[in-house]
Design an enzyme around this catalytic site. Structure first.
Site, short mmCIF file in Angstrom:
data_model
loop_
_atom_site.label_atom_id
_atom_site.label_comp_id
_atom_site.label_asym_id
_atom_site.label_seq_id
_atom_site.Cartn_x
_atom_site.Cartn_y
_atom_site.Cartn_z
N SER A 146 -17.68 10.18 12.05
CA SER A 146 -17.60 8.93 12.70
C SER A 146 -16.00 8.63 12.41
CB SER A 146 -18.25 7.82 12.08
OG SER A 146 -17.89 6.56 11.87
N TYR A 159 -21.86 4.61 4.15
CA TYR A 159 -21.72 5.15 5.36
C TYR A 159 -20.24 5.81 5.36
CZ TYR A 159 -21.58 5.23 10.57
OH TYR A 159 -21.62 5.74 11.80
P1 NAD Z 1 -29.44 5.00 17.39
O1 NAD Z 1 -29.83 3.86 16.58
O2 NAD Z 1 -29.04 4.52 19.01
O3 NAD Z 1 -30.11 6.24 17.30
C1 NAD Z 1 -30.59 6.84 15.95
C2 NAD Z 1 -31.55 7.81 16.15
O4 NAD Z 1 -31.83 8.20 14.92
C3 NAD Z 1 -33.20 6.97 16.60
O5 NAD Z 1 -33.66 7.46 17.61
C4 NAD Z 1 -33.75 7.18 15.38
O6 NAD Z 1 -34.95 6.88 15.62
C5 NAD Z 1 -33.40 8.33 14.63
N1 NAD Z 1 -33.57 8.32 13.39
C6 NAD Z 1 -33.12 7.39 12.47
N2 NAD Z 1 -33.37 7.87 11.05
C7 NAD Z 1 -34.09 9.31 11.35
C8 NAD Z 1 -34.56 10.14 10.28
N3 NAD Z 1 -34.51 9.65 9.06
N4 NAD Z 1 -34.91 11.19 10.83
C9 NAD Z 1 -34.92 11.53 12.30
N5 NAD Z 1 -34.45 10.77 13.16
C10 NAD Z 1 -33.83 9.42 12.73
O7 NAD Z 1 -27.74 5.31 16.83
P2 NAD Z 1 -26.77 5.97 17.53
O8 NAD Z 1 -25.51 4.80 17.49
O9 NAD Z 1 -26.87 6.62 18.59
O10 NAD Z 1 -26.12 7.00 16.30
C11 NAD Z 1 -26.33 8.13 16.13
C12 NAD Z 1 -25.23 8.79 15.24
O11 NAD Z 1 -23.96 8.70 15.62
C13 NAD Z 1 -25.47 8.30 13.66
O12 NAD Z 1 -25.28 9.52 12.92
C14 NAD Z 1 -24.09 7.21 13.62
O13 NAD Z 1 -23.77 7.36 12.38
C15 NAD Z 1 -23.10 7.97 14.48
N6 NAD Z 1 -22.05 7.17 15.05
C16 NAD Z 1 -22.55 6.12 15.66
C17 NAD Z 1 -21.40 5.03 16.16
C18 NAD Z 1 -21.72 3.93 16.98
O14 NAD Z 1 -20.78 3.11 17.10
N7 NAD Z 1 -22.92 3.97 17.39
C19 NAD Z 1 -20.19 5.44 15.95
C20 NAD Z 1 -20.04 6.68 15.10
C21 NAD Z 1 -20.75 7.49 14.74
#
Ligand code: NAD
Length: 264
Positions: A146, A159
Site C-alpha cells: 500500500s 496496517y
Molecule cells: P476487499 O475487502 O474488497 O477484498 C478482500 C478479500 O480478502 C475478500 O474477498 C475477503 O474475503 C478476503 N479475506 C479477508 N480476510 C481473509 C483471510 N484471513 N484469508 C483469506 N482471505 C481473506 O479488499 P481490497 O480493497 O480488494 O484489498 C485487497 C488488498 O489490497 C489488501 O491487502 C489491502 O490492504 C490492499 N490495499 C487496498 C487498498 C484499497 O484502497 N482498497 C489500497 C492499498 C492496498
C-alpha cells in the site's frame, strides 16, 4: 524477453481473490492465458468468481483458505498445485482494515491485523516457495502493499506497520529466491474504492469528526495529483507486468500506483 505473453499457461494463486483488487488481478491473469486459483476465506464467493471466469473449471479453481491458518494454507496450496499443475505466481493480497487511534487500539485487533497481513504473507510464501524451488521453473511472488508501506496515516498503526513489514519480507524472498529464478515484488496502491475502503469512509468520518465527503477529498485523495481513486484495473495491470517479467532484473522492488499521492 517477452512480457506480453508471459502469463500463458502459468498457474497463479491469488489470495483474497473473491472480491476487489484480488478478483481483478485473477481476471487479468486469466484473460492473459493463466490458470488461476481463487483462494479466499469466503468459499462461496470464490466459487462464484471461478465459475464466472471459467464454468468448465479447467482454468479457474476456488479454494477455501484463511491465510492466517498454517493448516489451511498448506493444504489449500498443495491441493491447488496438484489440481492445476504447480504454482508459478503467488499474489499475497488478502487483507482487512481496522482503524483507531494507537492509545485506544485493542491488542486483539492489533494481532488480527498482523496475522492477516504478515502471517498470511509468510505462510503463503513458504508453501509456494517450496513448490517453486522443486518445480525448477522459476516463479514470481507479489505482495499487496500500500502507499502505507511507505507513508503513515493517523488511525492505521497496525496496517502501516504490517504494510511496511511486507517490504522487508519481499527483499529477503528476492535474495533467497534469486538462485531459483523466483522474484519478489510489492505493489503499493493508493486508495481503491473496494469494500475495504467503503467501510473506512464512515469510520474515519466518525473518528475524525468530519463529513464523509471530506474524508474522501481531504484525507484519502488530498495528496493525489488529480483527486482520483486508483482503480482495481490499475493495480491488476501492474501485477500482470510484475508477474510476466522474465528475469531477476526486477526483484526486491516496491511499485507505488497511487495517482502521485506518494512519489519516491
Ligand atoms: P476487499 O475487502 O474488497 O477484498 C478482500 C478479500 O480478502 C475478500 O474477498 C475477503 O474475503 C478476503 N479475506 C479477508 N480476510 C481473509 C483471510 N484471513 N484469508 C483469506 N482471505 C481473506 O479488499 P481490497 O480493497 O480488494 O484489498 C485487497 C488488498 O489490497 C489488501 O491487502 C489491502 O490492504 C490492499 N490495499 C487496498 C487498498 C484499497 O484502497 N482498497 C489500497 C492499498 C492496498
Amino acid at each position: 524477453m517477452n512480457v506480453a505473453n508471459g502469463m500463458q499457461d502459468k498457474v497463479a494463486l491469488v489470495t483474497g481473490a473473491a472480491n476487489g483488487i484480488g478478483k481483478e488481478i485473477a481476471k487479468v491473469f486469466f484473460d492473459n492465458g493463466a490458470r488461476v486459483v481463487i483462494a479466499d476465506l469466503n468459499l462461496a464467493a470464490a466459487q462464484a468468481v471461478a465459475s464466472e471466469f471459467d464454468p468448465t473449471g479447467a482454468r479457474a479453481l476456488a479454494v477455501a483458505m484463511d491465510v492466517t491458518s498454517e493448516e489451511q494454507v498448506d493444504a489449500g496450496i498443495a491441493a491447488a498445485a496438484a489440481r492445476m499443475g504447480g504454482i508459478d505466481v503467488l499474489v499475497s493480497n488478502a487483507g482487512i482494515q481496522i482503524v483507531g487511534p494507537v492509545d485506544d487500539f485493542s491488542f486483539s485487533d492489533w494481532k488480527k491485523m498482523l496475522a492477516i497481513h504478515l502471517d498470511g504473507a509468510f505462510l503463503t510464501t513458504r508453501a509456494c516457495l517450496k513448490l517453486m524451488y522443486a518445480q525448477q521453473r522459476g516463479g514470481s511472488v507479489i505482495y499487496m502493499g500500500s502507499v502505507h508501506s511507505k507513508e503513515a496515516s493517523k488511525l492505521k498503526a497496525p496496517y502501516v506497520a504490517a504494510k511496511h513489514g511486507l517490504i522487508g519480507l519481499c527483499k529477503v524472498v528476492a535474495k533467497e529466491g534469486a538462485a531459483h529464478g523466483v522474484r519478489a515484488n510489492v505493489i503499493c496502491p493508493g486508495f481503491v474504492r473496494t469494500a475495504l475502503v467503503e467501510k473506512q469512509i464512515p469510520e474515519q468520518s466518525a473518528a475524525l469528526g468530519i463529513s464523509e465527503a471530506d474524508v474522501v477529498s481531504k484525507v484519502m485523495l488530498k495528496d493525489t495529483v488529480d483527486g482520483e481513486f486508483t482503480t482495481v484495473n490499475d493495480v491488476a495491470q501492474t501485477a500482470l507486468f510484475l508477474a510476466s517479467f522474465p528475469t531477476n532484473a526486477l526483484t526486491g522492488q516496491s511499485i507505488v500506483v497511487s495517482h502521485g499521492w506518494f512519489m519516491q
